[in-house]
Structures are given as structure tokens and as C-alpha cells.
Enzyme design. Structure first.
Site, PDB file in Angstrom:
ATOM      1  N   ASP A  17     -35.404  92.622  48.590  1.00 35.35           N
ATOM      2  CA  ASP A  17     -35.235  92.132  49.959  1.00 35.35           C
ATOM      3  C   ASP A  17     -36.213  91.004  50.265  1.00 35.35           C
ATOM      4  O   ASP A  17     -37.280  90.922  49.662  1.00 35.35           O
ATOM      5  CB  ASP A  17     -35.438  93.309  50.939  1.00 35.35           C
ATOM      6  N   ASN A  65     -23.438  94.265  53.606  1.00 38.11           N
ATOM      7  CA  ASN A  65     -23.770  92.837  53.580  1.00 38.11           C
ATOM      8  C   ASN A  65     -22.569  91.927  53.835  1.00 38.11           C
ATOM      9  O   ASN A  65     -22.734  90.721  54.064  1.00 38.11           O
ATOM     10  CB  ASN A  65     -24.444  92.452  52.255  1.00 38.11           C
TER      11      ASN A  65
HETATM   12  C1  IPE Z   1     -30.708  95.756  51.453  1.00 39.33           C
HETATM   13  O1  IPE Z   1     -31.208  94.669  52.130  1.00 39.33           O
HETATM   14  C2  IPE Z   1     -29.569  95.318  50.564  1.00 39.33           C
HETATM   15  C3  IPE Z   1     -29.946  94.531  49.407  1.00 39.33           C
HETATM   16  C4  IPE Z   1     -31.164  94.235  49.031  1.00 39.33           C
HETATM   17  C5  IPE Z   1     -28.840  94.071  48.616  1.00 39.33           C
HETATM   18  P1  IPE Z   1     -30.701  94.302  53.594  1.00 39.33           P
HETATM   19  O2  IPE Z   1     -31.468  93.085  53.990  1.00 39.33           O
HETATM   20  O3  IPE Z   1     -29.223  94.207  53.619  1.00 39.33           O
HETATM   21  O4  IPE Z   1     -31.144  95.579  54.423  1.00 39.33           O
HETATM   22  P2  IPE Z   1     -31.359  95.769  55.984  1.00 39.33           P
HETATM   23  O5  IPE Z   1     -30.191  95.139  56.671  1.00 39.33           O
HETATM   24  O6  IPE Z   1     -32.644  95.072  56.330  1.00 39.33           O
HETATM   25  O7  IPE Z   1     -31.467  97.247  56.172  1.00 39.33           O
HETATM   26  C1  IPE Z   2     -32.062  90.244  50.103  1.00 37.38           C
HETATM   27  O1  IPE Z   2     -32.615  89.279  50.904  1.00 37.38           O
HETATM   28  C2  IPE Z   2     -30.807  89.760  49.425  1.00 37.38           C
HETATM   29  C3  IPE Z   2     -29.578  90.437  49.882  1.00 37.38           C
HETATM   30  C4  IPE Z   2     -29.510  91.374  50.771  1.00 37.38           C
HETATM   31  C5  IPE Z   2     -28.349  89.973  49.283  1.00 37.38           C
HETATM   32  P1  IPE Z   2     -32.165  89.088  52.410  1.00 37.38           P
HETATM   33  O2  IPE Z   2     -31.087  88.051  52.440  1.00 37.38           O
HETATM   34  O3  IPE Z   2     -31.791  90.372  53.048  1.00 37.38           O
HETATM   35  O4  IPE Z   2     -33.490  88.509  53.050  1.00 37.38           O
HETATM   36  P2  IPE Z   2     -34.063  88.792  54.500  1.00 37.38           P
HETATM   37  O5  IPE Z   2     -34.154  90.273  54.667  1.00 37.38           O
HETATM   38  O6  IPE Z   2     -33.097  88.166  55.464  1.00 37.38           O
HETATM   39  O7  IPE Z   2     -35.396  88.112  54.492  1.00 37.38           O
HETATM   40 MG    MG Z   3     -32.879  91.744  54.110  1.00 36.17          MG
END
Ligand code: IPE
Ligand code: IPE
Ligand code: MG
Length: 237
Positions: A17, A65
């Protein structure tokens, strides 16, 4: 009786993340963060291998997502395609078995084909195991497992834990001993919710694109100091 875990996790799950925040901090688009995140995967796989951890599950895209802007979803899907295509040869040479876990029928036909090809080519490898969770949700996985058992004629009124575990995408793998989450959030976000029932959790503030070999070593050192009790009592060390 308390069952102290081995000093090294047999299986690590990683919630990668913070790509978006990493990019925003640099004044870049979120897609730049996702691209930088791919580099981190290479570093971490290498570091895990050197440390003696041979089974990794990487959370790349959750069933939730899809609610992101269309453009971002498209970028991520394109990155998955490009990365699979670019990396399979080397992973195969290194003896890594690749598996994609999640509801793949919702992925593009092209990505599904690349996934099947990667899985088939690496199916007999046994040096390492790389699971990539794409369109993965722990709840969906449990539902899929129950449906699969029901359609195979199982008597669900007598369902046992082992039976359901064997119907999950991770059947045959050890449960993750350690779940690492980057970027500071203290939640599982629907990742391996069944398998991680007794996993040790390690959360770091570091954004995924900045996560490297040293960060993995720090997580492993932290894990080695944990007292795993599995519901029992703590035995003196
Ligand atoms: C979790 O991250 C999913 C992945 C790393 C693929 P998210 O960014 O989607 O999680 P939330 O929304 O903060 O819980
Ligand atoms: C994790 O990074 C990647 C996926 C969930 C695909 P994020 O895109 O969730 O990054 P933040 O949480 O917005 O910083
Ligand atoms: Mg995230």
C-alpha cells in the site's frame, strides 16, 4: 501448549500500500506510484529469497479496487499485463512457481491468457512460490470455496475447517506466518482473512515504492522476536 513459531516465516503476505501517497508526495500522478511499486516487488522478492523465505503472496488488486477511477484501474491492469509478460522468463529460470489468486473471470481475456500461460509454464517449479492476488477478496474467496464444495456434492452441514481451507485459492500452501502492510494503515482490507487468522502483523509507515531489502530484513527481525501463542500460554524462552 504454546507452539513457538520458527524464526523465519514460511509464507509472507504483503499488502503493498501507499503507491498513490508516494506519487502525491513527489507531485506525480498515481500511475507513477504504481510503476515505482513494480520495482519494489523485484527488490523484495530478491531479498526474501536471500533471507530464505520462499513463499510470498502479494496483494496487487482487491475486489474493492474496481471502485477507483477508470483510468487508474486501466493503468493497473496494463501494468499487470506488462509485468507478467516481462518477468515470467526470469522467474521461471529461477525456479519460481507463479499463481494468480482471485476472481480471474473478471479480468481481461488478454490478462487471463497471460496468467494461464505463466501458471502453466511454471507449474513444475519448486524453488519458490509467488502468489499474486488480483481481483482478490478474502470474503469472495471463502464464498467461492463453499460454492465449489457444494457443487462437488459436499455435505455442507458437516463442513470442517480443513475441508474449506482445501477449497481456498491457497490450498496446499502453509498459512502466512507474517503479513506485512506498508504505508501505515492498521487493517487487513480483505486480504487472506481466513489464512491469516494467526499471522503476525507488521505495519510500517514506509510507502510501498520505498520498501526495500532493509525494510524486509527489519520485518523479519521483528517477526523473529514475536511470541506466537496460538491461543496457548507463553512458555519461557
Ligand atoms: C489494499 O489497499 C489493497 C491492495 C494493496 C491491493 P487499499 O489501498 O485498497 O486499502 P484501503 O482502501 O486503504 O483499505
Ligand atoms: C496500493 O497503493 C496499490 C493498490 C491498491 C493497487 P494505493 O494506490 O492504495 O496507494 P494509496 O493508499 O492511495 O497511497
Ligand atoms: Mg491504498
Amino acid at each position: 501448549m504454546a507452539k513457538p513459531g520458527p524464526a523465519l516465516p514460511r509464507h509472507i503476505g504483503i499488502i503493498m500500500d501507499g503507491n498513490g501517497r508516494w506519487a502525491r508526495r513527489r507531485g506525480l500522478r498515481r500511475s507513477a506510484g504504481h510503476k515505482a511499486g513494480i520495482q519494489a516487488i523485484r527488490r523484495v522478492m530478491d531479498a526474501a529469497d536471500k533471507a530464505g523465505v520462499h513463499c510470498l503472496t502479494l496483494y496487487a488488486f482487491s475486489t474493492e479496487n474496481w471502485s477507483r477511477p477508470r483510468q487508474e484501474v486501466a493503468t493497473l491492469m496494463r501494468l499487470f499485463e506488462q509485468t507478467l509478460q516481462a518477468e515470467v522468463d526470469e522467474l521461471h529460470r529461477n525456479g519460481v512457481r507463479i499463481k494468480v489468486i482471485g476472481r480471474r473471470e473478471q479480468l481481461s481475456t488478454r490478462l487471463q491468457r497471460l496468467v494461464e500461460d505463466a501458471e502453466q509454464r511454471t507449474a513444475d517449479n519448486s524453488v519458490g512460490m509467488l502468489n499474486v492476488a488480483i481481483n482478490y477478496g478474502g470474503r469472495a474467496e471463502i464464498v467461492d470455496g463453499v460454492r465449489q464444495l457444494a457443487s462437488a456434492g459436499a455435505d455442507l452441514s458437516q463442513l470442517e475447517e480443513d475441508q474449506l481451507a482445501g477449497a481456498l485459492y491457497t490450498a496446499g500452501l502453509p498459512d502466512p506466518d507474517l503479513i506485512i502492510r506498508t504505508a501505515g494503515e492498521m487493517r487487513t482490507s480483505n486480504f487472506l482473512i481466513w489464512q491469516a487468522a494467526y499471522a503476525e502483523l507488521y505495519v510500517t509507515e514506509t510507502y510501498w515504492p520505498d520498501f526495500g531489502a532493509d525494510d524486509l530484513r527489519a520485518a523479519l527481525a521483528d517477526y523473529a522476536g514475536r511470541d506466537r501463542r496460538f491461543g496457548g500460554v507463553l512458555e519461557p524462552r
